[in-house]
Scaffold this motif. Structure first.
Motif, PDB file in Angstrom:
ATOM      1  N   MET A  66       0.831  -1.210   0.000  1.00  0.00           N
ATOM      2  CA  MET A  66       0.000   0.000   0.000  1.00  0.00           C
ATOM      3  C   MET A  66       0.861   1.253   0.000  1.00  0.00           C
ATOM      4  O   MET A  66       0.566   2.217  -0.696  1.00  0.00           O
ATOM      5  N   ARG A  67       1.929   1.211   0.794  1.00  0.00           N
ATOM      6  CA  ARG A  67       2.784   2.387   0.858  1.00  0.00           C
ATOM      7  C   ARG A  67       3.367   2.716  -0.511  1.00  0.00           C
ATOM      8  O   ARG A  67       3.330   3.870  -0.940  1.00  0.00           O
ATOM      9  N   SER A  68       3.857   1.700  -1.229  1.00  0.00           N
ATOM     10  CA  SER A  68       4.469   2.050  -2.517  1.00  0.00           C
ATOM     11  C   SER A  68       3.446   2.544  -3.530  1.00  0.00           C
ATOM     12  O   SER A  68       3.729   3.454  -4.291  1.00  0.00           O
ATOM     13  N   TYR A  69       2.238   1.962  -3.504  1.00  0.00           N
ATOM     14  CA  TYR A  69       1.222   2.440  -4.437  1.00  0.00           C
ATOM     15  C   TYR A  69       0.755   3.848  -4.091  1.00  0.00           C
ATOM     16  O   TYR A  69       0.523   4.676  -4.967  1.00  0.00           O
ATOM     17  N   LEU A  70       0.637   4.127  -2.784  1.00  0.00           N
ATOM     18  CA  LEU A  70       0.221   5.477  -2.372  1.00  0.00           C
ATOM     19  C   LEU A  70       1.316   6.492  -2.691  1.00  0.00           C
ATOM     20  O   LEU A  70       1.024   7.612  -3.118  1.00  0.00           O
ATOM     21  N   ILE A  74      -4.125   5.465 -14.496  1.00  0.00           N
ATOM     22  CA  ILE A  74      -3.350   4.828 -13.429  1.00  0.00           C
ATOM     23  C   ILE A  74      -4.065   4.845 -12.084  1.00  0.00           C
ATOM     24  O   ILE A  74      -4.138   3.822 -11.387  1.00  0.00           O
ATOM     25  N   ALA A  75      -4.609   6.012 -11.722  1.00  0.00           N
ATOM     26  CA  ALA A  75      -5.136   6.198 -10.365  1.00  0.00           C
ATOM     27  C   ALA A  75      -6.155   5.130  -9.937  1.00  0.00           C
ATOM     28  O   ALA A  75      -5.987   4.529  -8.868  1.00  0.00           O
ATOM     29  N   PRO A  76      -7.183   4.841 -10.765  1.00  0.00           N
ATOM     30  CA  PRO A  76      -8.171   3.854 -10.301  1.00  0.00           C
ATOM     31  C   PRO A  76      -7.540   2.492 -10.054  1.00  0.00           C
ATOM     32  O   PRO A  76      -7.900   1.798  -9.098  1.00  0.00           O
ATOM     33  N   LYS A  77      -6.568   2.113 -10.891  1.00  0.00           N
ATOM     34  CA  LYS A  77      -5.921   0.817 -10.737  1.00  0.00           C
ATOM     35  C   LYS A  77      -5.144   0.756  -9.418  1.00  0.00           C
ATOM     36  O   LYS A  77      -5.239  -0.205  -8.653  1.00  0.00           O
ATOM     37  N   PHE A  78      -4.389   1.832  -9.151  1.00  0.00           N
ATOM     38  CA  PHE A  78      -3.576   1.861  -7.937  1.00  0.00           C
ATOM     39  C   PHE A  78      -4.452   1.904  -6.683  1.00  0.00           C
ATOM     40  O   PHE A  78      -4.149   1.271  -5.674  1.00  0.00           O
ATOM     41  N   GLN A 123      -7.101  -0.867  -2.038  1.00  0.00           N
ATOM     42  CA  GLN A 123      -8.375  -1.347  -1.485  1.00  0.00           C
ATOM     43  C   GLN A 123      -8.310  -2.861  -1.213  1.00  0.00           C
ATOM     44  O   GLN A 123      -8.725  -3.326  -0.158  1.00  0.00           O
ATOM     45  N   ASN A 124      -7.773  -3.599  -2.168  1.00  0.00           N
ATOM     46  CA  ASN A 124      -7.620  -5.053  -1.996  1.00  0.00           C
ATOM     47  C   ASN A 124      -6.764  -5.393  -0.790  1.00  0.00           C
ATOM     48  O   ASN A 124      -7.076  -6.306  -0.030  1.00  0.00           O
ATOM     49  N   GLU A 125      -5.683  -4.664  -0.655  1.00  0.00           N
ATOM     50  CA  GLU A 125      -4.772  -4.932   0.457  1.00  0.00           C
ATOM     51  C   GLU A 125      -5.446  -4.613   1.794  1.00  0.00           C
ATOM     52  O   GLU A 125      -5.237  -5.306   2.788  1.00  0.00           O
ATOM     53  N   THR A 126      -6.253  -3.566   1.795  1.00  0.00           N
ATOM     54  CA  THR A 126      -6.995  -3.233   3.026  1.00  0.00           C
ATOM     55  C   THR A 126      -7.958  -4.357   3.380  1.00  0.00           C
ATOM     56  O   THR A 126      -8.047  -4.776   4.538  1.00  0.00           O
ATOM     57  N   GLU A 127      -8.658  -4.851   2.353  1.00  0.00           N
ATOM     58  CA  GLU A 127      -9.597  -5.957   2.578  1.00  0.00           C
ATOM     59  C   GLU A 127      -8.863  -7.169   3.154  1.00  0.00           C
ATOM     60  O   GLU A 127      -9.341  -7.831   4.056  1.00  0.00           O
ATOM     61  N   ARG A 128      -7.663  -7.442   2.617  1.00  0.00           N
ATOM     62  CA  ARG A 128      -6.907  -8.584   3.093  1.00  0.00           C
ATOM     63  C   ARG A 128      -6.539  -8.422   4.572  1.00  0.00           C
ATOM     64  O   ARG A 128      -6.653  -9.342   5.366  1.00  0.00           O
ATOM     65  N   MET A 129      -6.144  -7.180   4.925  1.00  0.00           N
ATOM     66  CA  MET A 129      -5.763  -6.958   6.324  1.00  0.00           C
ATOM     67  C   MET A 129      -6.956  -7.109   7.254  1.00  0.00           C
ATOM     68  O   MET A 129      -6.832  -7.626   8.363  1.00  0.00           O
ATOM     69  N   ILE A 130      -8.122  -6.673   6.786  1.00  0.00           N
ATOM     70  CA  ILE A 130      -9.327  -6.821   7.614  1.00  0.00           C
ATOM     71  C   ILE A 130      -9.635  -8.307   7.817  1.00  0.00           C
ATOM     72  O   ILE A 130      -9.915  -8.744   8.931  1.00  0.00           O
ATOM     73  N   ARG A 131      -9.531  -9.079   6.725  1.00  0.00           N
ATOM     74  CA  ARG A 131      -9.772 -10.528   6.847  1.00  0.00           C
ATOM     75  C   ARG A 131      -8.790 -11.162   7.821  1.00  0.00           C
ATOM     76  O   ARG A 131      -9.162 -11.964   8.669  1.00  0.00           O
ATOM     77  N   LEU A 132      -7.536 -10.750   7.688  1.00  0.00           N
ATOM     78  CA  LEU A 132      -6.496 -11.316   8.549  1.00  0.00           C
ATOM     79  C   LEU A 132      -6.769 -10.996  10.022  1.00  0.00           C
ATOM     80  O   LEU A 132      -6.724 -11.873  10.890  1.00  0.00           O
TER      81      LEU A 132
END
Ligand code: ADP
Length: 266
Positions: free
Chosen positions: A53-57, A71-75, A80-89
């Motif tokens: 997330m840090r590198s994409y931000l 680019i922006a929507p993809k990044f 967003q995906n990484e946030t979802e993963r952290m919530i699941r974790l």
């Protein structure tokens, strides 16, 4: 075994005897070692999405990139995906810590497992998947009563069925079977997927163990699903294990004690 050796002194400070204390530290050390490994794993699992997330931000906030519609929507999607993963974790970790701490947290009730399993498969059948999948039911045509926490058991079956789906090929069949052997109910979920190398089959129930880390990540896994399932099944006095053939498929078997029949039950 740890031995502590100390002298006993009399009033003239002369040694009058010895005390030897033998301590079984192997168990203590094993638990401590597991705890350390667990903390290291959790830190690693959280650091990966955070650094991504840090590198994409950083890339987005570099100049005008955040305004770039290509680019922006993809990044942002990646973060967003990484946030979802952290919530699941974190949710999975909370589940595990509850399992560790609360002994009587299960809310068990008398449940007809046949009916219960049908309703869970129904839910899975309604969903759309990337591949073409079919579910085959080999369920008894009569009720089988078990004493279970429905929410927890839903989660166990959800974890097992989601794996069967995740690792299934296009056109695969997932077979859900229930039968009774003696005092135990046997529940088996079999897929025709990638399978698991035989030397790793038993390890998939360990926390964070994944046969293919990159693949599991891509599929959104946390590596905790089966560890949670095992703890929940053991809290129900049952067992869970896997049989698998690489390239042919995997089957997960769960056993649960059946309840004494009430008069009037078929
Ligand atoms: P994950 O979140 O990675 O799916 P799990 O604890 O649910 O974590 O499973 C651990 C690992 O076991 C998975 O990463 C995968 O390698 C393997 N696994 C589990 N179920 C299956 C299956 N049905 N077919 C093949 N491999 C499986």
């Amino acid at each position: 075994i740890k031995a502590t050796f100390s002298g006993i002194y009399d009033e003239h400070e002369r040694v009058s005897g010895f005390i030897t204390v033998l301590n079984d530290v192997t168990e203590e050390e094993r638990i401590e070692q597991e705890r350390r490994e667990f903390v290291a794993n959790v830190s690693h699992e959280l650091r990966t999405p955070l650094t991504t997330m840090r590198s994409y931000l950083e890339a987005l906030t570099d100049g005008d990139t955040w305004k770039n519609p290509d680019i922006a929507p993809k990044f942002l999607g990646v973060t967003q995906n990484e946030t979802e993963r952290m919530i699941r974790l974190v949710n999975d970790l909370l589940q595990l810590s509850k399992l560790d701490n609360e002994e009587n947290y299960l809310r068990k009730e008398r449940v007809d497992f046949t009916d219960f399993f049908h309703s869970i498969i129904d839910r899975f059948e309604m969903n759309k998947y990337e591949q073409d999948l079919s579910f085959e039911r080999q369920l008894p045509d009569k009720p089988h009563w078990v004493w279970i926490d429905k929410d927890k058991m839903t989660q166990v079956l959800y974890n097992v069925l989601s794996n069967a789906i995740k690792y299934s090929p296009d056109g695969g069949t997932i077979t859900c079977k229930v039968d009774v052997k003696g005092k135990m109910l046997n529940v088996t979920v079999t897929d025709q997927g990638v399978g698991i190398p035989s030397d790793q089959v038993d390890r998939i129930f360990d926390r964070f163990y994944r046969v293919d880390k990159a693949r599991s990540r891509k599929l959104g896994g946390t590596g905790l699903g089966l560890a949670i399932a095992r703890e929940m099944i053991e809290a129900h006095d049952g067992k869970i294990w896997a049989n698998s053939k690489e390239g042919q498929g995997t089957s997960i078997t769960i056993t649960l004690p059946v309840m004494h029949q009430k008069r009037g039950d078929a």
